[in-house]
Enzyme design. Structure first.
Site, PDB file in Angstrom:
ATOM      1  N   HIS A   1      -3.231  -2.945   8.035  1.00 48.67           N
ATOM      2  CA  HIS A   1      -4.290  -3.276   7.073  1.00 48.67           C
ATOM      3  C   HIS A   1      -4.891  -1.994   6.516  1.00 48.67           C
ATOM      4  O   HIS A   1      -5.180  -1.070   7.272  1.00 48.67           O
ATOM      5  CB  HIS A   1      -5.374  -4.114   7.772  1.00 48.67           C
ATOM      6  CG  HIS A   1      -6.621  -4.304   6.958  1.00 48.67           C
ATOM      7  ND1 HIS A   1      -6.678  -5.150   5.878  1.00 48.67           N
ATOM      8  CD2 HIS A   1      -7.850  -3.755   7.073  1.00 48.67           C
ATOM      9  CE1 HIS A   1      -7.907  -5.095   5.361  1.00 48.67           C
ATOM     10  NE2 HIS A   1      -8.632  -4.261   6.066  1.00 48.67           N
TER      11      HIS A   1
ATOM     12  N   HIS B   1       0.757  -1.250   0.000  1.00 49.01           N
ATOM     13  CA  HIS B   1       0.000   0.000   0.000  1.00 49.01           C
ATOM     14  C   HIS B   1       0.791   1.305   0.000  1.00 49.01           C
ATOM     15  O   HIS B   1       0.196   2.361  -0.158  1.00 49.01           O
ATOM     16  CB  HIS B   1      -0.972   0.015   1.187  1.00 49.01           C
ATOM     17  CG  HIS B   1      -1.947  -1.113   1.161  1.00 49.01           C
ATOM     18  ND1 HIS B   1      -2.907  -1.250   0.184  1.00 49.01           N
ATOM     19  CD2 HIS B   1      -2.092  -2.181   1.982  1.00 49.01           C
ATOM     20  CE1 HIS B   1      -3.618  -2.348   0.416  1.00 49.01           C
ATOM     21  NE2 HIS B   1      -3.136  -2.931   1.488  1.00 49.01           N
TER      22      HIS B   1
END
Length: 119
Positions: A114, A11
């Site tokens: 996450h 990410h």
């Protein structure tokens, strides 16, 4: 690979990797970051900010959003890559979109682990 390291790999892209367009960016980055084998990941968001600035969401730069989720107070530059077509079998072909939004992440031990979604 720790959950934090996996979060960074999947990410975080800062500064944003140069590419002629978002489609090329997504196809290159998804492959480069290991999200195209054994199957193509359906969707993935890259955050164009330093790991340090994203980590602040786990502290003063974020607000609780239930469980271990936190919402960023700041907005971030994002590129979201989405798989084209229905098949998750490589070769993977992605389309991309860019936006600037706040993000919701999960934290563990003060580190992002996450990516939940843009908010």
């Amino acid at each position: 690979e720790t959950r934090y390291e996996k979060f960074l790999r999947q990410h975080v892209d800062y500064p944003r990797t140069a590419a002629p367009d978002t489609r090329t960016y997504c196809n290159q980055m998804m492959q480069r970051r290991g999200m195209t084998s054994p199957v193509c990941k359906f969707t993935n968001t890259f955050v164009h900010a330093s790991a340090a600035s994203i980590t602040t969401i786990c502290g003063p730069g974020g607000a609780p959003a239930g469980g271990n989720l936190r919402d960023s107070t700041a907005s971030f530059a994002l590129t979201t890559c989405r798989l084209q077509g229905g098949s998750q079998r490589p070769p993977c072909n992605y389309n991309g979109g860019t936006s600037t939004q706040r993000i919701r992440i999960a934290c563990d031990g003060g580190l992002p682990v996450h990516y939940d979604r843009a908010i």
